[in-house]
Design an enzyme around this catalytic site. Structure first.
Site, short mmCIF file in Angstrom:
data_model
loop_
_atom_site.label_atom_id
_atom_site.label_comp_id
_atom_site.label_asym_id
_atom_site.label_seq_id
_atom_site.Cartn_x
_atom_site.Cartn_y
_atom_site.Cartn_z
N MET A 7 0.81 -1.21 0.00
CA MET A 7 0.00 0.00 0.00
C MET A 7 0.85 1.27 0.00
SD MET A 7 -3.26 -0.64 -0.15
CE MET A 7 -4.05 0.80 0.56
N ALA A 68 -1.04 -2.23 11.65
CA ALA A 68 -1.60 -1.61 12.85
C ALA A 68 -0.99 -2.21 14.12
CB ALA A 68 -3.12 -1.80 12.86
N ASN A 94 -4.76 0.76 9.13
CA ASN A 94 -6.05 0.38 9.73
C ASN A 94 -5.96 0.34 11.25
OD1 ASN A 94 -7.79 0.11 7.51
ND2 ASN A 94 -6.95 -1.89 7.00
N SER A 120 -9.10 3.39 1.52
CA SER A 120 -9.84 2.26 0.98
C SER A 120 -9.58 2.10 -0.51
CB SER A 120 -11.35 2.46 1.21
OG SER A 120 -12.09 1.38 0.67
N GLY A 121 -9.51 0.85 -0.94
CA GLY A 121 -9.32 0.59 -2.37
C GLY A 121 -8.27 -0.45 -2.67
N GLY A 122 -7.55 -0.90 -1.62
CA GLY A 122 -6.53 -1.91 -1.84
C GLY A 122 -5.36 -1.38 -2.66
N LYS A 174 -13.42 4.52 8.97
CA LYS A 174 -12.86 3.38 8.22
C LYS A 174 -13.26 2.06 8.86
CE LYS A 174 -10.31 1.52 4.96
NZ LYS A 174 -9.78 0.25 5.41
N HIS A 177 -16.76 1.47 7.79
CA HIS A 177 -16.67 1.12 6.36
C HIS A 177 -16.29 -0.35 6.19
CE1 HIS A 177 -15.01 1.34 2.18
NE2 HIS A 177 -14.06 0.60 2.70
N ASN A 178 -15.26 -0.79 6.92
CA ASN A 178 -14.82 -2.18 6.81
C ASN A 178 -15.91 -3.14 7.27
OD1 ASN A 178 -12.36 -1.42 5.82
ND2 ASN A 178 -11.23 -1.78 7.71
N GLU A 181 -18.45 -3.46 4.57
CA GLU A 181 -17.89 -4.20 3.44
C GLU A 181 -17.84 -5.70 3.72
OE1 GLU A 181 -14.35 -3.24 0.41
OE2 GLU A 181 -13.67 -3.56 2.47
#
Length: 239
Positions: A7, A68, A94, A120-122, A174, A177-178, A181
């Protein structure tokens, strides 16, 4: 950028491609010294943390993208002796939002700023355009907003980045969001399991997922599910 793994490297090269002046640090010499933008321009890479920090124009904004937990604290401890008043650090990993609140207090106690930001987006998103959820103060966000907007994905002409609020707001969003998802991924898996009783062919299942992807529930997860189910294995069958 501290941390030139999947990343961090992708995000740093995205920044370089958009004309931003950047530098990267990693303890792995191979990762640090093999940075080249799509335009062919080399990107400065460092394995000495002091040299890395001193190469950045003040006031500095340094992003870290490492696993993390303890690695984040280790990086902050390594950076702190070389930071100066007005510098601030962005944790783009994260991290647990309560850890972000703790680190914010610790960094402010040393005279430095700190911001947590969800990304986000890998790998593909980081390289070509992620969605980002930064926290921090308005002043901090305004300092890095031009860079973040330059690398973000766009939807209907609007960059997919916005300040979420003070403290750990970015990492909290986030986390939510996770959670959404992963719930969607579980739902897709269960729907596929039921569909297989009625549609033995993965290609038939793919057609249904592709149709849903075009509707109001459409999105990236449904699109790639259809794509995967249509991808042939070594026997010419669906995956």
């Amino acid at each position: 950028m501290v941390g030139l793994g999947t990343m961090g490297r992708a995000l740093l090269l995205n920044m370089a491609d958009k004309g931003n002046a950047v530098a990267g640090f990693d303890i792995d010499p191979e990762k640090a010294h093999s940075l080249v933008s799509d335009g062919g321009a080399p990107v400065d890479g460092f394995t000495d943390i002091k040299e890395f920090v001193q190469s950045i124009h003040r006031p500095r904004a340094i992003m870290i993208l490492v696993p993390a937990g303890a690695p984040v604290d280790s990086v902050l401890n390594s950076l702190s002796p070389y930071l100066e008043e007005g510098d601030f650090v962005i944790d783009g990993g994260n991290s647990y939002f309560k850890d972000t609140d703790r680190r914010l207090k610790e960094m402010e106690g040393k005279g430095f700023g700190f911001m947590g930001m969800g990304v986000s987006g890998g790998e593909k998103g980081a390289r070509l355009g992620p969605s980002m959820m930064p926290g921090g103060t308005e002043a901090q966000y305004e300092r890095v907003r031009p860079v973040l907007e330059s690398i973000a994905a766009h939807h209907n002409g609007t960059p997919c980045v916005a300040r979420m609020g003070l403290g750990s707001a970015g990492h909290y969003v986030k986390t939510v969001h996770n959670g959404i998802e992963y719930a969607m991924m579980q739902l897709i898996s269960e729907v596929y399991d039921v569909m297989k009783d009625y549609h033995p062919s993965d290609r038939d299942c793919a057609d249904h997922f592709a149709g849903w992807a075009e509707g109001p529930a459409g999105g990236y997860l449904l699109e790639i599910t259809a794509h995967i189910l249509r991808y042939p294995d070594d026997k010419g069958q669906g995956m």
